[in-house]
Design a protein around this motif. Structure first.
Motif, PDB file in Angstrom:
ATOM      1  N   MET A  37    -110.435  62.403 -52.686  1.00 38.24           N
ATOM      2  CA  MET A  37    -109.083  61.964 -53.012  1.00 38.24           C
ATOM      3  C   MET A  37    -108.810  60.579 -52.432  1.00 38.24           C
ATOM      4  SD  MET A  37    -105.510  64.089 -52.808  1.00 38.24           S
ATOM      5  CE  MET A  37    -105.138  63.990 -51.056  1.00 38.24           C
ATOM      6  N   THR A  38    -109.316  60.313 -51.237  1.00 41.39           N
ATOM      7  CA  THR A  38    -109.145  58.995 -50.636  1.00 41.39           C
ATOM      8  C   THR A  38    -109.805  57.922 -51.499  1.00 41.39           C
ATOM      9  OG1 THR A  38    -109.068  59.947 -48.414  1.00 41.39           O
ATOM     10  CG2 THR A  38    -109.599  57.604 -48.584  1.00 41.39           C
ATOM     11  N   GLN A  39    -111.036  58.198 -51.952  1.00 41.08           N
ATOM     12  CA  GLN A  39    -111.717  57.226 -52.798  1.00 41.08           C
ATOM     13  C   GLN A  39    -110.979  57.024 -54.124  1.00 41.08           C
ATOM     14  OE1 GLN A  39    -114.353  55.204 -51.979  1.00 41.08           O
ATOM     15  NE2 GLN A  39    -113.856  56.054 -49.957  1.00 41.08           N
ATOM     16  N   ALA A  40    -110.427  58.085 -54.672  1.00 45.43           N
ATOM     17  CA  ALA A  40    -109.660  57.960 -55.919  1.00 45.43           C
ATOM     18  C   ALA A  40    -108.437  57.074 -55.712  1.00 45.43           C
ATOM     19  CB  ALA A  40    -109.244  59.346 -56.409  1.00 45.43           C
ATOM     20  N   ALA A  41    -107.764  57.239 -54.572  1.00 47.66           N
ATOM     21  CA  ALA A  41    -106.602  56.399 -54.282  1.00 47.66           C
ATOM     22  C   ALA A  41    -107.012  54.942 -54.095  1.00 47.66           C
ATOM     23  CB  ALA A  41    -105.891  56.915 -53.032  1.00 47.66           C
ATOM     24  N   ILE A  42    -108.116  54.705 -53.393  1.00 45.64           N
ATOM     25  CA  ILE A  42    -108.596  53.339 -53.179  1.00 45.64           C
ATOM     26  C   ILE A  42    -108.899  52.651 -54.512  1.00 45.64           C
ATOM     27  CG2 ILE A  42    -110.585  52.021 -52.319  1.00 45.64           C
ATOM     28  CD1 ILE A  42    -110.637  53.936 -49.918  1.00 45.64           C
ATOM     29  N   ALA A  78    -101.360  58.989 -53.199  1.00 44.09           N
ATOM     30  CA  ALA A  78    -101.892  60.158 -52.501  1.00 44.09           C
ATOM     31  C   ALA A  78    -101.175  60.345 -51.171  1.00 44.09           C
ATOM     32  CB  ALA A  78    -103.386  60.009 -52.260  1.00 44.09           C
ATOM     33  N   LEU A  79    -100.998  61.609 -50.780  1.00 45.64           N
ATOM     34  CA  LEU A  79    -100.532  61.949 -49.437  1.00 45.64           C
ATOM     35  C   LEU A  79    -101.766  62.253 -48.592  1.00 45.64           C
ATOM     36  CD1 LEU A  79     -97.430  64.243 -50.092  1.00 45.64           C
ATOM     37  CD2 LEU A  79     -97.441  62.064 -48.876  1.00 45.64           C
ATOM     38  N   LEU A  80    -102.036  61.389 -47.629  1.00 46.84           N
ATOM     39  CA  LEU A  80    -103.263  61.515 -46.849  1.00 46.84           C
ATOM     40  C   LEU A  80    -102.959  61.538 -45.356  1.00 46.84           C
ATOM     41  CD1 LEU A  80    -105.507  59.037 -48.868  1.00 46.84           C
ATOM     42  CD2 LEU A  80    -105.854  61.501 -48.650  1.00 46.84           C
ATOM     43  N   PRO A  81    -103.723  62.332 -44.596  1.00 50.22           N
ATOM     44  CA  PRO A  81    -103.531  62.367 -43.144  1.00 50.22           C
ATOM     45  C   PRO A  81    -103.812  60.999 -42.528  1.00 50.22           C
ATOM     46  CG  PRO A  81    -104.834  64.256 -43.871  1.00 50.22           C
ATOM     47  CD  PRO A  81    -104.735  63.325 -45.030  1.00 50.22           C
ATOM     48  N   LEU A  82    -102.931  60.590 -41.617  1.00 53.44           N
ATOM     49  CA  LEU A  82    -103.074  59.282 -40.992  1.00 53.44           C
ATOM     50  C   LEU A  82    -104.417  59.116 -40.288  1.00 53.44           C
ATOM     51  CD1 LEU A  82     -99.651  58.267 -39.373  1.00 53.44           C
ATOM     52  CD2 LEU A  82    -101.001  56.993 -41.050  1.00 53.44           C
ATOM     53  N   PHE A  83    -104.895  60.168 -39.621  1.00 54.48           N
ATOM     54  CA  PHE A  83    -106.124  60.018 -38.847  1.00 54.48           C
ATOM     55  C   PHE A  83    -107.341  59.773 -39.732  1.00 54.48           C
ATOM     56  CE2 PHE A  83    -106.626  64.492 -39.844  1.00 54.48           C
ATOM     57  CZ  PHE A  83    -108.003  64.714 -39.834  1.00 54.48           C
ATOM     58  N   LEU A  84    -107.214  60.066 -41.036  1.00 57.76           N
ATOM     59  CA  LEU A  84    -108.337  59.854 -41.949  1.00 57.76           C
ATOM     60  C   LEU A  84    -108.372  58.444 -42.521  1.00 57.76           C
ATOM     61  CD1 LEU A  84    -108.403  63.127 -44.116  1.00 57.76           C
ATOM     62  CD2 LEU A  84    -109.706  62.595 -42.057  1.00 57.76           C
ATOM     63  N   ILE A  85    -107.246  57.741 -42.520  1.00 61.48           N
ATOM     64  CA  ILE A  85    -107.166  56.476 -43.273  1.00 61.48           C
ATOM     65  C   ILE A  85    -106.786  55.291 -42.389  1.00 61.48           C
ATOM     66  CG2 ILE A  85    -106.684  57.580 -45.496  1.00 61.48           C
ATOM     67  CD1 ILE A  85    -103.689  56.989 -45.005  1.00 61.48           C
ATOM     68  N   GLU A  86    -106.995  55.398 -41.088  1.00 63.92           N
ATOM     69  CA  GLU A  86    -106.637  54.287 -40.205  1.00 63.92           C
ATOM     70  C   GLU A  86    -107.399  53.010 -40.591  1.00 63.92           C
ATOM     71  OE1 GLU A  86    -107.488  55.821 -36.351  1.00 63.92           O
ATOM     72  OE2 GLU A  86    -105.570  56.871 -36.172  1.00 63.92           O
ATOM     73  N   ARG A  87    -108.694  53.128 -40.831  1.00 60.84           N
ATOM     74  CA  ARG A  87    -109.481  51.942 -41.199  1.00 60.84           C
ATOM     75  C   ARG A  87    -109.070  51.409 -42.561  1.00 60.84           C
ATOM     76  NH1 ARG A  87    -115.941  51.977 -40.686  1.00 60.84           N
ATOM     77  NH2 ARG A  87    -115.284  51.969 -38.497  1.00 60.84           N
ATOM     78  N   GLU A  88    -108.835  52.307 -43.519  1.00 61.38           N
ATOM     79  CA  GLU A  88    -108.442  51.867 -44.866  1.00 61.38           C
ATOM     80  C   GLU A  88    -107.110  51.107 -44.831  1.00 61.38           C
ATOM     81  OE1 GLU A  88    -111.490  54.909 -45.360  1.00 61.38           O
ATOM     82  OE2 GLU A  88    -109.685  54.760 -44.105  1.00 61.38           O
TER      83      GLU A  88
END
Length: 299
Positions: free
Chosen positions: A231-236, A242-252
């Protein structure tokens, strides 16, 4: 994995009988076996008779003063030798590493990759006696039907028959690609004009997000994903918000591959826990891991 069955004692010979058989087969005579095992020749013969009686099969060919194993007994003895070597090795391993061994841990892939994996090197440095084996499981399971010692659980304390160690709460942020949205939306309900992405195990997240922003009783349709990583890659790549957990997308977020779409992070309904069977006495590797996690999460 099925639950181990009770070993039938009917076909489990005594250790002295097995040692006697193995020595006779390897050394070629009862007298040599007796000398090695520090027994009398009569004691060796007695143990072999007991073994034959228990198994209900002739094991030996008695040729004058010499004992020879039947072909079937020779095959049996090779298996016995391997088993005895395994028992010996298990005892040596236990003596050398009484508090160690393998810890089989079921993990959630996103949490395991982004929160747990970066910390495991510290655990390995502090506990070299423990080897952690990681496998992915997305849903709760019966510990009694598995080989796992513990698991990472997301949700509430609703996994029956386990104890819990809280690890981390979660915050969700509405994000998207800069190519999809040049700047944050003016109002929360504007998300309904864009394609939405959501996890198939959390289909109520967008409705709860809208209710938090004063737009209750909505359950907007969304493209479904089984894992946060895809889902993260789809959003990128601009497929939607997308609603994504903050700890997963800090670098993005830092690298501007994802941008906030609207509002502040929203606390998730669930949290992350380490869980383990309540009724099973914990093995030393699990105790070490649990104690380390308690310190680690507060560091």
């Amino acid at each position: 994995m099925s639950k181990p069955h009770m070993i039938s004692r009917r076909y489990l010979p005594s250790l002295p009988s097995l040692l006697a058989l193995e020595a006779v087969e390897r050394l070629g005579s009862a007298s040599a076996a007796a000398e090695e095992l520090n027994l009398t020749q009569g004691a060796i013969s007695k143990q072999l008779q007991v073994l034959e009686g228990q198994l209900g099969l002739p094991m030996l060919i008695r040729d004058k003063q010499r004992l020879r194993l039947t072909p079937a007994a020779q095959d049996y003895c090779r298996e016995i030798r391997r088993a005895l070597q395994s028992l010996s090795q298990a005892s040596l391993t236990l003596r050398a590493n009484p508090n160690g061994g393998a810890l089989n841990l079921a993990i959630l892939p996103a949490f395991g990759m982004h929160w747990l994996a970066p910390r495991l090197a510290r655990f390995a440095a502090q506990h070299p006696e423990v080897t952690i084996n990681l496998s992915t499981r997305l849903q709760p399971f019966e510990f009694t039907n598995s080989h796992f010692d513990a698991a990472i659980h997301y949700g509430r304390q609703d996994w029956p028959g386990v104890d819990y160690l809280p690890l981390m709460e979660e915050e969700l942020l509405a994000v998207c690609s800069p190519g999809l949205l040049k700047s944050p939306l003016a109002a929360a309900h504007d998300i309904l004009s864009y394609p939405l992405l959501q996890l198939e195990s959390r289909t109520g997240d967008w409705g709860r997000w809208l209710a938090h922003h004063d737009h209750p009783n909505q359950r907007p349709p969304a493209m479904l994903f089984d894992q946060f990583a895809t889902m993260t890659q789809a959003a990128i790549h601009g497929l939607g918000l997308a609603l994504l957990p903050l700890f997963l997308i800090e670098r993005e977020l830092q690298e501007n591959r994802l941008i906030p779409a609207f509002g502040q992070p929203l606390k998730s309904l669930g949290s992350y826990y380490l869980v383990w069977p309540k009724d099973a006495p914990p093995r030393a590797p699990l105790t070490s891991f649990r104690n380390w996690l308690t310190i680690e999460q507060n560091a």
